[in-house]
Enzyme design. Structure first.
Site, PDB file in Angstrom:
ATOM      1  N   SER A 170      -5.670   5.279  -4.419  1.00  0.00           N
ATOM      2  CA  SER A 170      -5.540   6.667  -4.854  1.00  0.00           C
ATOM      3  C   SER A 170      -5.350   6.767  -6.363  1.00  0.00           C
ATOM      4  CB  SER A 170      -4.348   7.325  -4.145  1.00  0.00           C
ATOM      5  OG  SER A 170      -4.124   8.624  -4.675  1.00  0.00           O
ATOM      6  N   ASP A 178       0.863  -1.170   0.000  1.00  0.00           N
ATOM      7  CA  ASP A 178       0.000   0.000   0.000  1.00  0.00           C
ATOM      8  C   ASP A 178       0.907   1.231   0.000  1.00  0.00           C
ATOM      9  OD1 ASP A 178      -2.396   1.567   0.279  1.00  0.00           O
ATOM     10  OD2 ASP A 178      -1.914   1.778   2.408  1.00  0.00           O
ATOM     11  N   ASP A 193      -0.107   5.040   0.925  1.00  0.00           N
ATOM     12  CA  ASP A 193      -0.313   6.012   2.002  1.00  0.00           C
ATOM     13  C   ASP A 193      -0.251   5.311   3.356  1.00  0.00           C
ATOM     14  OD1 ASP A 193      -0.849   7.903  -0.008  1.00  0.00           O
ATOM     15  OD2 ASP A 193      -2.935   7.263  -0.097  1.00  0.00           O
ATOM     16  N   ASN A 244      -3.975   9.307  -7.526  1.00  0.00           N
ATOM     17  CA  ASN A 244      -2.803  10.172  -7.622  1.00  0.00           C
ATOM     18  C   ASN A 244      -1.501   9.429  -7.308  1.00  0.00           C
ATOM     19  OD1 ASN A 244      -4.486  12.553  -8.004  1.00  0.00           O
ATOM     20  ND2 ASN A 244      -5.026  12.305  -5.864  1.00  0.00           N
ATOM     21  N   GLY A 299      -8.051   3.984   3.278  1.00  0.00           N
ATOM     22  CA  GLY A 299      -7.810   2.820   2.450  1.00  0.00           C
ATOM     23  C   GLY A 299      -8.837   2.549   1.373  1.00  0.00           C
ATOM     24  N   ARG A 307     -11.867   6.823  -3.387  1.00  0.00           N
ATOM     25  CA  ARG A 307     -12.332   8.133  -2.940  1.00  0.00           C
ATOM     26  C   ARG A 307     -13.858   8.224  -2.831  1.00  0.00           C
ATOM     27  NH1 ARG A 307     -10.808  11.650  -7.175  1.00  0.00           N
ATOM     28  NH2 ARG A 307      -8.719  10.849  -6.749  1.00  0.00           N
ATOM     29  N   ASP A 343      -1.450  -0.605   6.145  1.00  0.00           N
ATOM     30  CA  ASP A 343      -1.694   0.049   7.439  1.00  0.00           C
ATOM     31  C   ASP A 343      -3.183   0.232   7.712  1.00  0.00           C
ATOM     32  OD1 ASP A 343      -1.996   3.540   7.069  1.00  0.00           O
ATOM     33  OD2 ASP A 343      -1.904   2.132   5.398  1.00  0.00           O
TER      34      ASP A 343
END
Length: 247
Positions: free
Chosen positions: A142, A14, A16, A144, A64, A67, A200
């Site tokens: 994401s 992952d 972020d 991004n 996680g 969006r 996480d």
């Protein structure tokens, strides 16, 4: 050397909260977007303004997740239903996609102004995995992801990226469904049992368990080790560097 079971040939990370410290940037962007919307809703309806909780609401409803799923999940927690709208809705439009696009606009502004930090222990671990001959992919909800990897100057460490754009194009369900991690394994030409998942977020750990991967590593950044184990983590560490110190 890497603290992984025998038979693991690749790693699915992952982004972020595992590789980069953008979880706090995401959190701030969600809070700015939702608080602005909730204040305006309060003015229009007379309902009391209850701000977005950057700890409980972030962890329980948006962390996680893709969006739009995060937007929908939080609104549902407040008993708010909005039209889905269209992915091309202008940022801030009173639709699920409009609010989601506003959150993304805020996030990109913050990334451009503040940059992206990495977790040094995670970068050392990814480099050690590369040097040991393990395949490596980033799996993130994401859209991004490439921008964040480039801003953090770590994109050359990964052979494949499965992000929100890939998920939309290939109609992959978001975490806690295992679809994106399974796509990451396929991109590395690995069976799920040959890959380790590093997550996480509780939804991400659950996705790792649902996909029956060879190992699920929970990265405990916010003191939720017990919850990570309950959701399916085989091992929980505070930082990926800790794996290199395990016997």
């Amino acid at each position: 050397m890497l603290g992984l079971p025998d038979g693991i040939r690749g790693c699915l990370f992952d982004l972020d909260g595992v590789i980069t410290k953008t979880a706090t940037v995401h959190d701030a962007a969600w809070q700015e977007m939702f608080d602005s919307y909730l204040r305006e809703r309060s003015r229009q309806t007379g309902e009391p303004f209850v701000p977005f909780d950057p700890v409980a609401d972030y962890e329980n409803f948006v962390d996680g997740k893709p969006r739009a799923d995060g937007t929908r999940s939080f609104l549902h927690s407040r008993g708010i239903e909005l039209p889905e709208g269209d992915p091309g809705d202008p940022p801030g439009a009173p639709t699920v996609h409009g609010l989601s696009n506003r959150k993304n606009e805020i996030l990109l502004r913050r990334i451009r102004s503040d940059g992206v930090e990495v977790y040094p222990g995670s970068v050392r671990y990814v480099r050690a995995a590369r040097d040991a001959g393990l395949r490596r992919a980033v799996v993130s909800s994401s859209a991004n992801t490439h921008d964040v990897l480039a801003a953090a100057q770590v994109e050359d460490l990964f052979e494949a990226v499965i992000d929100g754009l890939v998920a939309e194009r290939e109609h992959l369900r978001g975490k806690p469904a295992p679809d994106t991690f399974l796509a990451g394994a396929r991109a590395l030409r690995l069976e799920p049992g040959e890959a380790a998942v590093f997550e996480d977020a509780l939804a991400g750990v659950a996705a790792g368990r649902a996909g029956r991967f060879g190992c699920v590593i929970g990265v405990d950044r916010v003191r939720q080790a017990g919850a990570l184990r309950e959701h399916g983590a085989d091992v929980v560490v505070a930082d990926l560097a800790d794996l290199q110190e395990r016997p």
